[in-house]
Design an enzyme around this catalytic site. Structure first.
Site, PDB file in Angstrom:
ATOM      1  N   ASP A 145      46.848  39.721  39.380  1.00 52.35           N
ATOM      2  CA  ASP A 145      45.822  38.860  40.365  1.00 52.35           C
ATOM      3  C   ASP A 145      46.711  37.788  41.006  1.00 52.35           C
ATOM      4  OD1 ASP A 145      46.243  37.566  37.823  1.00 52.35           O
ATOM      5  OD2 ASP A 145      43.981  36.914  37.756  1.00 52.35           O
ATOM      6  N   GLY A 195      35.486  32.141  24.147  1.00 52.66           N
ATOM      7  CA  GLY A 195      37.211  31.758  24.032  1.00 52.66           C
ATOM      8  C   GLY A 195      37.932  33.164  23.511  1.00 52.66           C
ATOM      9  N   GLY A 253      38.680  35.969  25.441  1.00 51.51           N
ATOM     10  CA  GLY A 253      39.142  36.467  26.515  1.00 51.51           C
ATOM     11  C   GLY A 253      38.450  37.812  27.211  1.00 51.51           C
ATOM     12  N   ASP A 306      37.391  37.066  36.933  1.00 53.61           N
ATOM     13  CA  ASP A 306      36.309  37.150  35.937  1.00 53.61           C
ATOM     14  C   ASP A 306      34.922  36.877  36.601  1.00 53.61           C
ATOM     15  OD1 ASP A 306      38.419  36.830  34.294  1.00 53.61           O
ATOM     16  OD2 ASP A 306      38.003  34.578  33.970  1.00 53.61           O
TER      17      ASP A 306
HETATM   18  P1  ADP Z   1      36.552  32.769  27.756  1.00 54.08           P
HETATM   19  O1  ADP Z   1      36.179  32.563  29.030  1.00 54.08           O
HETATM   20  O2  ADP Z   1      37.514  33.934  27.460  1.00 54.08           O
HETATM   21  O3  ADP Z   1      35.672  33.139  26.685  1.00 54.08           O
HETATM   22  P2  ADP Z   1      37.310  30.060  28.148  1.00 54.08           P
HETATM   23  O4  ADP Z   1      38.175  29.129  27.367  1.00 54.08           O
HETATM   24  O5  ADP Z   1      37.708  30.352  29.530  1.00 54.08           O
HETATM   25  O6  ADP Z   1      37.302  31.648  27.334  1.00 54.08           O
HETATM   26  O7  ADP Z   1      35.703  29.613  28.321  1.00 54.08           O
HETATM   27  C1  ADP Z   1      35.132  29.326  26.897  1.00 54.08           C
HETATM   28  C2  ADP Z   1      34.275  28.032  27.022  1.00 54.08           C
HETATM   29  O8  ADP Z   1      33.075  28.487  27.942  1.00 54.08           O
HETATM   30  C3  ADP Z   1      33.682  27.657  25.984  1.00 54.08           C
HETATM   31  O9  ADP Z   1      34.693  26.576  25.017  1.00 54.08           O
HETATM   32  C4  ADP Z   1      32.630  26.797  26.289  1.00 54.08           C
HETATM   33  O10 ADP Z   1      33.034  25.514  26.710  1.00 54.08           O
HETATM   34  C5  ADP Z   1      32.044  27.492  27.347  1.00 54.08           C
HETATM   35  N1  ADP Z   1      31.019  28.485  26.944  1.00 54.08           N
HETATM   36  C6  ADP Z   1      31.048  29.772  26.906  1.00 54.08           C
HETATM   37  N2  ADP Z   1      30.048  30.384  26.434  1.00 54.08           N
HETATM   38  C7  ADP Z   1      29.151  29.368  25.754  1.00 54.08           C
HETATM   39  C8  ADP Z   1      27.701  29.163  25.575  1.00 54.08           C
HETATM   40  N3  ADP Z   1      27.119  30.412  25.163  1.00 54.08           N
HETATM   41  N4  ADP Z   1      27.332  27.864  25.370  1.00 54.08           N
HETATM   42  C9  ADP Z   1      28.143  26.886  25.829  1.00 54.08           C
HETATM   43  N5  ADP Z   1      29.374  27.047  26.115  1.00 54.08           N
HETATM   44  C10 ADP Z   1      29.962  28.143  26.382  1.00 54.08           C
HETATM   45 MG    MG Z   2      37.028  31.987  30.776  1.00 59.03          MG
END
Ligand code: ADP
Ligand code: MG
Length: 394
Positions: free
Chosen positions: A40, A125, A127, A177
């Site tokens: 990407d 978190g 991925g 994403d």
């Molecule tokens: P990924 O996108 O791979 O799951 P990221 O680190 O990019 O991992 O994003 C995860 C973050 O997104 C979490 O730490 C949180 O802050 C936020 N998040 C994701 N889903 C939720 C949810 N259902 N409620 C609250 N926050 C969320």
């Molecule tokens: Mg993410």
């Protein structure tokens, strides 16, 4: 259907918390990268699919110029002024919501007060892009309450959510994403040209192909930024070398042809390996698309497995735990192909397989991974699913 059950759960949670029925919902799926590993940011090609796991945001408008947002995954709830969302170090998760509110306002929508509850069946978190799903679901929900023409501009919406993550949250991620979450199509993989943003959906029917996402539950030290940054820099340096050597207008590895990689004496051997992976990975995406167009899932799966081999040997972003999941899967009947997915150095493997082997494959993976590493992998069986939408409750 999983989606309806999730919306219903969110509706119930909203009623419990706020004592009234919600007016609207936004729902947005996570995604998995099938082909196009580290292509990407080299302005190359990617082939992800949206998955049937999502974030749902439900809620209602309110007169008071205040937003109250609760997530079942993260306590306590937050409240803020939608006209001027501010960071709160004690509730970092809310930045994803506030960032979208901020960007919608910047785009000309005037987001007023609202109450919302967030429910999700996406692992956070891991991925599979829960962050983009949260952003896109928030945008779809808010645009249902406070309509604005950007809702019809789907690429604009994906980019708006990317800005929320890049600028407000402060995570420098690509468009992949949010693109996948917005453009997902049931029974289809998505092709995206990261330079031109040209995109198409290609048949990946659930009655022939299932997707198993297997989480190693490990992240090696290189995964937390260092490895990614180093690979990006190496790709940029390799592109500069090719530009200098050939005198061609090469901006990124996207512009380098396979025969140029095959004949690059003098290029640092490490940079050559990185370039080899990216240049041939772009080719694998195109060949994968051709395989899908011909309905040849065997050939498509082979591309996945070839990608893994390239990650392992050329890009060096795999890890023994992912290699094991891939190896075990490849030896299992009914598996089309398997590879690591995402940044690498741990994280997840993606395994494309025939529908009737999901169970035996899952059992085998759990059993053999346990023997080798003394713990269970996380298993997420899924299919290529529909993208985001906003809706009003009747
Ligand atoms: P990924 O996108 O791979 O799951 P990221 O680190 O990019 O991992 O994003 C995860 C973050 O997104 C979490 O730490 C949180 O802050 C936020 N998040 C994701 N889903 C939720 C949810 N259902 N409620 C609250 N926050 C969320
Ligand atoms: Mg993410």
């Amino acid at each position: 259907m999983r989606r309806n059950a999730l919306i219903d759960e969110a509706r119930q949670a909203f009623i419990t918390r706020f004592g009234r029925e919600p007016e609207a919902a936004g729902i947005a799926p996570g995604r998995v990268e099938l082909l196009g590993n580290h292509t990407d940011y080299n302005e190359g090609y990617v082939l992800p699919a949206a998955i049937d796991r999502s974030v749902v945001v439900v809620g209602s408008a309110r007169e008071a110029p205040q937003a109250r947002v609760a997530s079942l995954e993260r306590e306590p709830a937050v409240s803020f002024d939608p006209a001027r969302p501010e960071h709160d170090p004690d509730a970092r998760w809310a930045d994803y919501v506030k960032g979208v509110v901020h960007e919608l306002n910047e785009a000309g929508a005037s987001i007023g007060g609202f109450d919302a509850v967030i429910v999700s069946d996406l692992p956070v978190g891991a991925g599979v892009s829960s962050s983009a799903a949260l952003e896109v679901a928030t945008a779809q929900f808010l645009l249902t309450l406070y309509p604005h023409p950007i809702v019809g501009d789907r690429m604009g919406l994906a980019k708006l959510c990317q800005r929320a993550e890049n600028d407000f949250v402060g995570a420098p991620t690509g468009l992949l994403d949010q693109f996948s979450s917005v453009f997902g199509r049931q029974g289809h993989a998505l092709f995206l040209d990261c330079r031109t943003l040209e995109h198409r959906a290609h048949n990946l029917p659930a009655d022939q192909a299932r997707i198993l996402i297997a989480d190693t539950h490990v992240k090696h030290s290189l995964a937390s930024g260092g490895g990614y940054r180093e690979r990006r820099a190496q790709c940029e340096e390799a592109a500069r070398w090719f530009a200098q050597q050939t005198g061609e207008p090469i901006k990124t590895l996207r512009d380098v042809r396979p025969e140029q990689v095959d004949n690059a004496p003098g290029l640092d051997p490490i940079l050559l390996k990185r370039a080899h992976h990216v240049v041939y990975e772009n080719l694998r995406v195109l060949m994968g698309v051709e395989a899908l167009q011909g309905g040849n899932l065997g050939a498509f799966g082979e591309m996945l497995s070839n990608t893994h081999e390239s990650c392992r040997t050329y890009f060096e972003n795999s890890a023994p735990e992912v290699d094991a999941l891939v190896e075990i899967s490849q030896a299992h009947p009914g598996v089309y192909g398997a590879k690591l997915t995402g940044g690498g150095w741990g994280g997840c493997a993606v395994i494309l397989h025939e529908p009737d082997v999901t169970e035996s494959l899952s059992e085998t993976l759990t059993r053999e991974y346990r023997v080798r590493f003394g713990r269970d992998p996380g298993l997420l069986p899924t299919v290529a699913a529909q993208g985001a939408e906003g809706m009003r409750f009747e």
